[in-house]
Design a protein around this motif. Structure first.
Motif, PDB file in Angstrom:
ATOM      1  N   ASP A 288       0.848  -1.189   0.000  1.00  0.00           N
ATOM      2  CA  ASP A 288       0.000   0.000   0.000  1.00  0.00           C
ATOM      3  C   ASP A 288       0.885   1.242   0.000  1.00  0.00           C
ATOM      4  OD1 ASP A 288      -1.808   1.999   0.441  1.00  0.00           O
ATOM      5  OD2 ASP A 288      -2.516   1.253   2.393  1.00  0.00           O
ATOM      6  N   CYS A 289       0.948   1.931  -1.092  1.00  0.00           N
ATOM      7  CA  CYS A 289       1.753   3.161  -1.058  1.00  0.00           C
ATOM      8  C   CYS A 289       0.878   4.403  -0.979  1.00  0.00           C
ATOM      9  CB  CYS A 289       2.705   3.232  -2.231  1.00  0.00           C
ATOM     10  SG  CYS A 289       1.926   3.567  -3.783  1.00  0.00           S
TER      11      CYS A 289
ATOM     12  N   ALA B 271       0.913  11.924   4.076  1.00  0.00           N
ATOM     13  CA  ALA B 271       1.978  12.938   3.984  1.00  0.00           C
ATOM     14  C   ALA B 271       1.489  14.161   3.218  1.00  0.00           C
ATOM     15  CB  ALA B 271       3.218  12.348   3.316  1.00  0.00           C
TER      16      ALA B 271
ATOM     17  N   ALA C 298       0.236   5.998   2.945  1.00  0.00           N
ATOM     18  CA  ALA C 298       1.338   6.777   3.525  1.00  0.00           C
ATOM     19  C   ALA C 298       1.530   8.072   2.737  1.00  0.00           C
ATOM     20  CB  ALA C 298       2.617   5.952   3.516  1.00  0.00           C
ATOM     21  N   MET C 299       1.420   7.963   1.426  1.00  0.00           N
ATOM     22  CA  MET C 299       1.635   9.138   0.570  1.00  0.00           C
ATOM     23  C   MET C 299       0.554  10.194   0.788  1.00  0.00           C
ATOM     24  SD  MET C 299       1.940   9.184  -3.564  1.00  0.00           S
ATOM     25  CE  MET C 299       0.238   8.694  -3.892  1.00  0.00           C
TER      26      MET C 299
END
Ligand code: NWS
Ligand code: NWS
Lengths: 453, 453
Positions: A215-216, A223, A219-220
């Motif tokens: 899962d990116c 942020a 977190a992205m």
């Protein structure tokens, strides 16, 4: 083919629709130490003059300017922070004074210490008993010299900052100056981030199982939300089973957030459950946008039980680049509007291409680039060698390749068309990161001629 | 006249001296959720291919491309996150597939659902007993169509981010993708801020006493430090009495900070105690710089007991604007170098003046301006009407007037010279704030022609 039910709308229409449904958040009072980056909810005025007293600009001697050069007795000291009640100057006398100290009554100018000399004779004992200090004033000065008049920097009652202004570093100083130890600013938006999909596993996962990827987006997007000044909470990953997505949506509602940002589950598959769920729980304002990447971008609002507020839901496409681009294009302006920005849209400028770029005949495209400023490289053709802004492509733009957003500080706006835009062409770019981080060698850009001479 | 002992040095010499004494800080390991804005201390490589399996780009049907259009039995479903172990395709068969799902062995292309039709006959019961699903593939597709090959986005072992790169929003996503749940980054600098002077009182002070002003530098410099990515502590206000300043310096040393930033007490007065103190406790590298504002700017290093580290001390001039400008010019680059930035200097660009500016014949000057991008206003003369960057002065630049830093996003570099620079002149500017905040109306700057058509 539920998605096909949604009319394909244009980018400006999508952006306008989002902002139309986005409220400016109410204000709250914060201490000055927490004000950086916030937007003022009220105009700020000065309660006192600055300086509140006539203040010396130099270390030196307060004088009566009409006295002119000569040797004078020093009748006292005006130090910064002292009262001058017991110090007043009559012609023929001077007082020692430091920078920022109140000029004693009677004095009308300051002579800086470099333009004075110790009175040698007196020091040698010419007037031994009285111990009186004397100084030689070497220079004539006009009345007012090196004195800041009362209120010359800020007048009492003057507006120093307007409602709607962003509090930057200098504004913090201005607020401290006028004694605004706490101040009303717009509340920060609260935002929740949710990933979706059975294939998506936590980034901590060391060994991926069959069909899995990390899962990116979560977190992205967390942020990105922090970067845009929101308070973000993490709702994890919704699985593709009946009810789980709805449970996550209910969690967002229960958490009292202003915004829910999801990624995935918005295209044409039998597990793309978000749009039907949002239809059931609220209003879907759009579900398809003519743009690349980001076509299935979805926006909905949900009434919140017992509140007049609406929850804004952004259903971003699952491809990481699509999530990244859509967050910048529609979520960032919404968060800025909520936070009180008068001009919430991304800033646009024109830049020169350093390589040819293929256009998409079907959709206008946001091409990720690194903007730099300096002498345009030879690839820029006729403009090469001139100082200017140039865009370097991040390479293969497929929407699953997040490396195409690496170091990107702008999105080029490439028109829907056949063919290629040549290197050296001028196109518009939207700023998505601080240009203060852009690559630039110290020697690349000259300072104004003579500046360092 | 202690200050006169210090040689007047140039700005580049001051900046070089500071960076020469500034270390790059060691690394520490932080969780991904705390990585935004940090600089990578190590290069990051991918452990797996992305995608790790051949993945579908569309919702539709996995096919054997050589079969071509026609009606086919659907032998199973490849959903995202599923294993395709028990699903393999032979010619004459297709499988339902969703975006991101693994393409089953045997299939070599995907036909998106929009290019298929339900097989009406079958649905109507032509083959009632077997319940077999069938679909009509309407379009021929080449082998490889709408499949992301293994490793096509990221190859296992490839470098995805280099040591020295700043972690922005996209980089957080890239790190999550490769499973970097925690990562080595350069430590944040620790910084202490100290005001000086008997005239200076806390911003909370409602009624100023005689000779008093509110402390604006401390709140401002704390905000500036936070904005530059440092962890800042507040050391309060040092009084102009013997020993108090030294006690505050000792506190900074005891707190273990990397940097101490003071304001005030560096010019020519009898209470300007900082330079002699720093001489006694360490090395003063410079104490005067040929610049406006900021002439008495002071820089020293102190050995720390029981450590090989040095404490960097920046003695900024007390005038609020001088503190603001000097922080940007020398402290920001130092903090950036400490934090791991390869190019710590402020970014420079050329801009057009919108009003005439008087030059200073004695010192090169940093004039605070608001940069904007758009059609150059009529005041710009010959260049008016062109798209470009223009600078609007913040007004009276006296160094006590912090309103001259209000909304400023750049410092113009004005050469030391007699006379005036005319409106329309081009000068260099240093960026001190994110241009993403600059004033710009939505309609000011056109998008690439045809982008919204
Ligand atoms: N028939 C038909 N099919 C179509 C389209 C169409 O027009 N017709 N349009 C395209 C377009 S066109 Mo584009 O923006 O213009 O490039 S997105 C887009 C896409 C959107 O699909 P969506 O439903 O939003 O997302 P899904 O869950 O399917 O995932 C999408 C991908 O992203 C990955 N992914 C998901 N979440 C995460 C995460 N958290 N971290 C890392 N990766 C993640 C996930 O593995 C998968 O590979 O569908 C396509 N399919
Ligand atoms: N003879 C001689 N005299 C000289 C110079 C010279 O060449 N020769 N140079 C100039 C220049 S020239 Mo410039 O940068 O080029 O404009 S600064 C500069 C100045 C530096 O003086 P300094 O010793 O650093 O600071 P001090 O403590 O005296 O304060 C300075 C001012 O700032 C205020 N102030 C302090 N702290 C705070 C705070 N925290 N918040 C709000 N205001 C604050 C404080 O009230 C005072 O008005 O001295 C001048 N005097």
């Amino acid at each position: 083919m539920a998605a096909a039910r949604y009319k394909m709308i244009s980018i400006p229409e999508a952006q306008a629709t989002v902002l139309q449904h986005t409220p400016v958040l109410e204000s709250e009072t914060v201490p000055l130490s927490a004000a950086l980056g916030r937007v003022l909810a009220e105009t700020v005025t000065a309660r006192d003059n600055l300086p509140p007293f006539p203040a010396s600009i130099m270390d030196g001697y307060a004088v009566v300017s009409s006295d002119g050069p000569g040797e004078y007795p020093v009748v006292g000291d005006a130090h910064a922070g002292c009262s001058t009640e017991n110090l007043s100057l009559s012609p023929g006398h001077v007082a020692y004074i430091t920078t920022g100290a109140p000029v004693p009554p009677g004095a009308d100018a300051v002579v800086k210490v470099e333009d004075t000399q110790p009175a040698a004779a007196a020091a040698a004992g010419g007037d031994a008993g009285s111990q009186q200090r004397r100084v030689v004033i070497c220079k004539a000065v006009p009345a007012g010299k090196d004195i800041r008049q009362v209120g010359s920097d800020i007048e009492a009652g003057a507006v120093v900052l307007q409602a709607g202004e962003r509090v930057g570093v200098a504004e913090v100083g201005i607020l401290a100056t006028v004694g605004a130890a706490s101040l009303p600013v717009h509340r920060r938006p609260r935002l929740a981030v949710l990933s979706t999909g059975d294939e998506v596993v936590a980034p901590e996962t060391e060994n991926l199982g069959p069909g899995q990827i990390r899962d990116c987006n979560r977190a992205m997007l967390l942020a990105a939300a922090a970067g845009a000044g929101a308070d973000a909470i993490d709702l994890g990953i919704a699985r593709d089973v009946e009810g789980h997505l709805e449970g996550c949506l209910d969690k967002a509602i229960a958490a009292g957030v202003d915004v829910l940002v999801t990624s995935g589950a918005v295209s044409m598959g039998d597990r793309d459950l978000l749009k039907p769920l949002l239809e059931r729980k609220g209003s879907v304002h759009f579900g398809r946008v003519l743009m690349k990447p980001g076509k299935p971008l979805t926006f909905a609002t949900l009434s919140l039980p017992g509140s007049s507020r609406q929850l804004l839901v952004f259903g971003l496409p699952g491809n990481p680049v699509s999530s990244f681009v859509c967050f910048n294009l529609v979520v960032v302006p919404a968060l800025r509007k909520m936070s009180g920005w008068a001009q919430p849209q991304l800033r646009r400028m024109q830049v020169v291409l350093t390589s040819p770029l293929k256009l998409d005949p079907e959709r206008p495209e946001y091409h990720r680039v690194v903007l730099g400023y300096g002498r345009l490289p030879p690839a820029c053709g006729a403009a090469a060698g001139q100082l200017g802004w140039f865009a370097t492509s991040t390479g293969n733009q497929i929407s699953s390749r997040l490396l195409s957003a690496r170091s990107a500080n702008a999105l080029l706006e490439l028109p829907r068309a056949e063919g290629v835009l040549e290197a050296g062409s001028t196109v518009s770019a939207l700023l998505i990161d601080d240009l203060g981080f852009m690559p630039q060698a110290e020697t690349d850009v000259p300072a104004t001629e003579g500046f360092f001479a």
